[in-house]
Design a protein around this motif. Structure first.
Motif, PDB file in Angstrom:
ATOM      1  N   PHE A 266      33.223  41.282  29.960  1.00  0.00           N
ATOM      2  CA  PHE A 266      31.931  41.915  30.137  1.00  0.00           C
ATOM      3  C   PHE A 266      32.070  43.429  29.971  1.00  0.00           C
ATOM      4  CE2 PHE A 266      31.847  37.957  32.484  1.00  0.00           C
ATOM      5  CZ  PHE A 266      30.602  37.436  32.185  1.00  0.00           C
ATOM      6  N   GLU A 267      30.965  44.086  29.624  1.00  0.00           N
ATOM      7  CA  GLU A 267      30.999  45.533  29.441  1.00  0.00           C
ATOM      8  C   GLU A 267      31.148  46.279  30.765  1.00  0.00           C
ATOM      9  OE1 GLU A 267      27.798  47.084  27.168  1.00  0.00           O
ATOM     10  OE2 GLU A 267      28.702  46.552  25.239  1.00  0.00           O
ATOM     11  N   GLU A 268      30.729  45.628  31.864  1.00  0.00           N
ATOM     12  CA  GLU A 268      30.837  46.245  33.168  1.00  0.00           C
ATOM     13  C   GLU A 268      31.301  45.193  34.171  1.00  0.00           C
ATOM     14  OE1 GLU A 268      27.648  45.794  31.691  1.00  0.00           O
ATOM     15  OE2 GLU A 268      27.624  43.888  32.753  1.00  0.00           O
ATOM     16  N   GLU A 269      31.662  45.640  35.347  1.00  0.00           N
ATOM     17  CA  GLU A 269      32.057  44.690  36.384  1.00  0.00           C
ATOM     18  C   GLU A 269      30.859  43.840  36.799  1.00  0.00           C
ATOM     19  OE1 GLU A 269      34.974  45.497  39.792  1.00  0.00           O
ATOM     20  OE2 GLU A 269      33.018  45.549  40.818  1.00  0.00           O
ATOM     21  N   VAL A 270      31.082  42.553  36.932  1.00  0.00           N
ATOM     22  CA  VAL A 270      30.016  41.626  37.315  1.00  0.00           C
ATOM     23  C   VAL A 270      30.499  40.782  38.490  1.00  0.00           C
ATOM     24  CG1 VAL A 270      29.122  41.502  34.960  1.00  0.00           C
ATOM     25  CG2 VAL A 270      30.772  39.790  35.741  1.00  0.00           C
ATOM     26  N   PRO A 271      29.574  40.279  39.309  1.00  0.00           N
ATOM     27  CA  PRO A 271      29.977  39.331  40.343  1.00  0.00           C
ATOM     28  C   PRO A 271      30.297  37.979  39.703  1.00  0.00           C
ATOM     29  CG  PRO A 271      27.598  39.645  40.384  1.00  0.00           C
ATOM     30  CD  PRO A 271      28.139  40.618  39.380  1.00  0.00           C
ATOM     31  N   LEU A 272      31.388  37.388  40.103  1.00  0.00           N
ATOM     32  CA  LEU A 272      31.754  36.054  39.647  1.00  0.00           C
ATOM     33  C   LEU A 272      31.848  35.164  40.867  1.00  0.00           C
ATOM     34  CD1 LEU A 272      32.847  34.616  36.872  1.00  0.00           C
ATOM     35  CD2 LEU A 272      34.967  34.539  38.193  1.00  0.00           C
ATOM     36  N   ASN A 273      31.179  34.023  40.791  1.00  0.00           N
ATOM     37  CA  ASN A 273      31.192  33.080  41.897  1.00  0.00           C
ATOM     38  C   ASN A 273      32.197  31.967  41.607  1.00  0.00           C
ATOM     39  OD1 ASN A 273      30.216  30.337  42.976  1.00  0.00           O
ATOM     40  ND2 ASN A 273      29.130  31.784  44.269  1.00  0.00           N
ATOM     41  N   LEU A 274      33.157  31.792  42.510  1.00  0.00           N
ATOM     42  CA  LEU A 274      34.134  30.701  42.394  1.00  0.00           C
ATOM     43  C   LEU A 274      33.937  29.754  43.558  1.00  0.00           C
ATOM     44  CD1 LEU A 274      37.530  32.458  41.496  1.00  0.00           C
ATOM     45  CD2 LEU A 274      36.007  31.219  39.971  1.00  0.00           C
TER      46      LEU A 274
END
Length: 317
Positions: A266-274
């Protein structure tokens, strides 16, 4: 079949630890000759410590009693062990979503009594997904879904259950964040604005929605789904078709692939749900470890796409 004198560790989230049915099942199993070790989890890391204790005790089975987050913690702790040290795993649904267990056919209202019936069966191999330096057992999501999860408090989930996801998701959809994504996988090079991204070992997330409807937890593959940015009405239409389709095929503008590995940037930090837990980042390398965990419990019965076609031909003939 689990041997009669097996040692069983129960990793209990607060909801399951307070359940009288759990206490009764512990007594029943002990009376039957099993060694049962309940381990409540009150602080971060308690579940992992319980798994380490179980391995040191040469336990035969670790039962994650909670939601997808509890299963996530137990699965990660099991994967940190050498394969020869790894006990079998089971799960009892005491969370808000229980997506992984529900997809397997575990009764979300069946309580702890289900465990006794499973002990007469054989564990079966379940795949485990890997992302960077962590593992996941059910699904990784990015985009609107992960943002909603990150912004939904634990207390609100406890009160509202899986409804919490939609209470938060509806207003988010009208101000939908999109992320510039570069996705690479065998046979796939994709770049564009993405609203939702799903990487599924299991098929469902968000309290029962089949965002990866063709995913199977024992096929040695991950299901990668990319939902491009589009108008809300069109997105609802396409995603409604997606969750009901039986095969891993593109759905209009939605990209659907089954892969052994994938790379998302991604171009920027994103929240990722695991598995219901939030882990922000910008670049993610996915892979799958086939049959990494022996799982005790119901194994979903499946009708293959070819079998469905054959049945349709027979019905028409």
């Amino acid at each position: 079949m689990m041997k009669q004198d097996a040692t069983i560790y129960l990793v209990l989230n607060p909801s399951s630890a307070a359940d009288e049915d759990v206490r009764e099942v512990v007594s029943v199993l002990r009376d039957a000759g099993y060694t049962v070790c309940p381990r409540p989890t009150w602080e971060k890391g308690d579940g992992a410590r319980a798994v380490q204790e179980a391995a040191a005790d040469k336990a035969d089975l670790v039962v994650a009693c909670g939601g997808d987050g509890t299963l996530h913690e137990v699965a990660n702790a099991l994967m940190a062990l050498d394969e020869a040290q790894r006990p079998a795993m089971a799960g009892l649904p005491y969370g808000t979503g229980n997506d992984f267990l529900t997809a397997l056919g575990v009764d979300p209202k069946g309580g702890a009594v289900q465990l006794a019936s499973w002990l007469g069966g054989e564990p079966w191999p379940v795949d485990v997904g890997r992302i960077n330096d962590r593992h996941f057992i059910n699904m990784a999501t990015a985009g609107v879904g992960a943002t909603v999860t990150a912004e939904t408090s634990r207390g609100f989930k406890d009160v509202a259950g899986s409804l919490a996801y939609f209470v938060k998701a509806i207003p988010a959809a009208f101000d939908m964040p999109v992320h510039r994504l570069q996705a690479r996988a065998p046979g796939l090079e994709w770049e564009g604005e993405a609203a939702f991204i799903f990487v599924g070992n299991g098929p469902q997330s968000g309290g029962g929605w089949n965002f990866c409807p063709a995913a199977e937890v024992d096929d040695g593959l991950l299901d990668l789904v990319i939902v491009p940015a589009m108008g809300l009405t069109e997105m609802v239409r396409q995603m409604r078709e997606l969750v009901n389709q039986p095969e891993a095929t593109d759905c209009h503008d939605i990209v659907y692939r089954q892969v052994k590995e994938a790379h998302l940037r991604f171009e920027e930090e994103v929240p990722l749900n695991l598995d219901g837990e939030s882990f922000p980042g910008q670049e993610f390398a996915f892979s799958v470890q086939p049959g990494a965990i022996a799982f005790l419990g119901p194994r979903p019965s499946r009708v293959t796409a070819e079998g469905e076609k054959q049945k349709k031909r027979e019905d028409e003939g």
